[in-house]
Design an enzyme around this catalytic site. Structure first.
Site, PDB file in Angstrom:
ATOM      1  N   ASN A   1      47.586  43.128  33.838  1.00  0.00           N
ATOM      2  CA  ASN A   1      46.062  43.252  33.843  1.00  0.00           C
ATOM      3  C   ASN A   1      45.483  42.705  35.259  1.00  0.00           C
ATOM      4  OD1 ASN A   1      42.846  42.459  32.651  1.00  0.00           O
ATOM      5  ND2 ASN A   1      43.774  44.534  32.573  1.00  0.00           N
TER       6      ASN A   1
ATOM      7  N   HIS B   1      45.017  37.267  40.997  1.00  0.00           N
ATOM      8  CA  HIS B   1      46.633  37.796  40.971  1.00  0.00           C
ATOM      9  C   HIS B   1      46.895  38.104  42.670  1.00  0.00           C
ATOM     10  CE1 HIS B   1      46.049  38.316  36.697  1.00  0.00           C
ATOM     11  NE2 HIS B   1      46.939  37.652  36.687  1.00  0.00           N
TER      12      HIS B   1
END
Ligand code: PAF
Length: 286
Positions: free
Chosen positions: A32, A37
């Site tokens: 997700n 990230h």
């Protein structure tokens, strides 16, 4: 980008990179993916020739009644984002590949002291689950460097201690928090928030900023933290904790100058965490 599920294939592929003398970076994730990230991948890119990411929603780090089943699984979108971000290899094992004997029979890595209290206090066993899966990933990938977000400040401290205590030759890099324009720290769990809750959520960061400024001006920690908790309750949060620690997560001492404010608070179905570093003046430690 290649995606591998199989441990043996992963090892064989990595062996080839290593034989060529290439430096390997690992970015462990639970998928997700968001801009936070992608900042980890970008940092990994700067420190290595080969960037490996892992995507594994680790059941061992979720407690009973937590959001393991609800945790967003967006595999194809994650693969796309990783490819665009320049990730070379994605390791996405199944639960039975990493835990072939089940969780109850799993050898477990426990990191004492730094993993206690804060999130370790409100989520018993959480850091054992994180430390165990991260140790496995380190063992499987044997990276030269691994990147983790500073939003999970305590997790980063746990992993640094794990690597030091177990003499793993891995450089751990903390990557600064990525925030939305309104200050909310990006998190996969922000997706649980309703529109109304999402509008309230940045209050967590704003409150931390106000507290940081008050502490920097020498207000007493006790008073400031009490005011912060009240502000969070008033905004609609149920705080789990709001604490001031030194940068290594030990209690603040009279001599502490570099401290960190850490908060976890529930807002509707989401448990949000955030932290902010604080420069303390000499008299603000009582
Ligand atoms: O921060 C996370 O997403 C997870 O805790 C990690 C480090 C990937 C371990 O499952």
């Amino acid at each position: 980008m290649r995606t591998l599920q199989d441990i043996n294939e992963l090892r064989a592929t990595l062996r080839n990179y290593r034989l060529k003398g290439q430096r390997i970076a690992l970015v462990p994730t639970m998928g997700n993916l968001h801009a936070g990230h992608l900042a980890l991948i970008a940092t990994a890119r700067q420190h290595a020739d080969v960037v490996v990411s892992s995507l594994f929603v680790n059941p061992m780090q979720f407690g009973p009644g937590e959001d393991l089943d609800a945790y967003p699984r967006t595999f194809e979108a994650d693969q796309r984002q990783l490819t665009e971000a320049g990730c070379d290899l994605l390791f996405a094992p199944t639960v039975s590949a990493l835990y072939p004997n089940g969780l109850a029979a799993q050898t477990c890595v426990h990191v004492p002291e730094v993993g206690e209290g804060l999130c370790g206090g409100s989520r018993p066993g959480h850091f054992d689950g994180v430390s165990t899966v991260v140790s496995m990933l380190f063992n499987l990938v044997q990276p030269d460097v691994a990147c983790f977000g500073e939003k999970d400040y305590q997790q980063l401290a746990v992993i640094r201690k794990l690597v030091a205590d177990l003499h793993m030759p891995i450089e751990i890099i903390g990557v600064p928090i990525v925030r939305a324009d309104d200050g909310l720290a990006l998190s996969s769990r922000n997706g649980y928030l309703s529109e109304q809750e999402r509008a309230i959520a940045p209050t967590l960061y704003r409150t931390l900023c106000e507290l940081r400024d008050a502490l920097a001006q020498g207000e007493s920690a006790e008073q400031v933290l009490q005011r912060g908790k009240t502000a969070l309750y008033d905004a609609g949060f149920t705080p789990d904790y709001l604490e001031l620690r030194d940068a290594t997560l030990k209690p603040v001492a009279v001599s502490t100058r570099h401290a960190v404010l850490l908060a976890a608070a529930k807002l509707g179905p989401a448990r949000l965490i955030d932290n902010l570093s604080v420069q303390l003046p000499s008299a603000a430690t009582d």
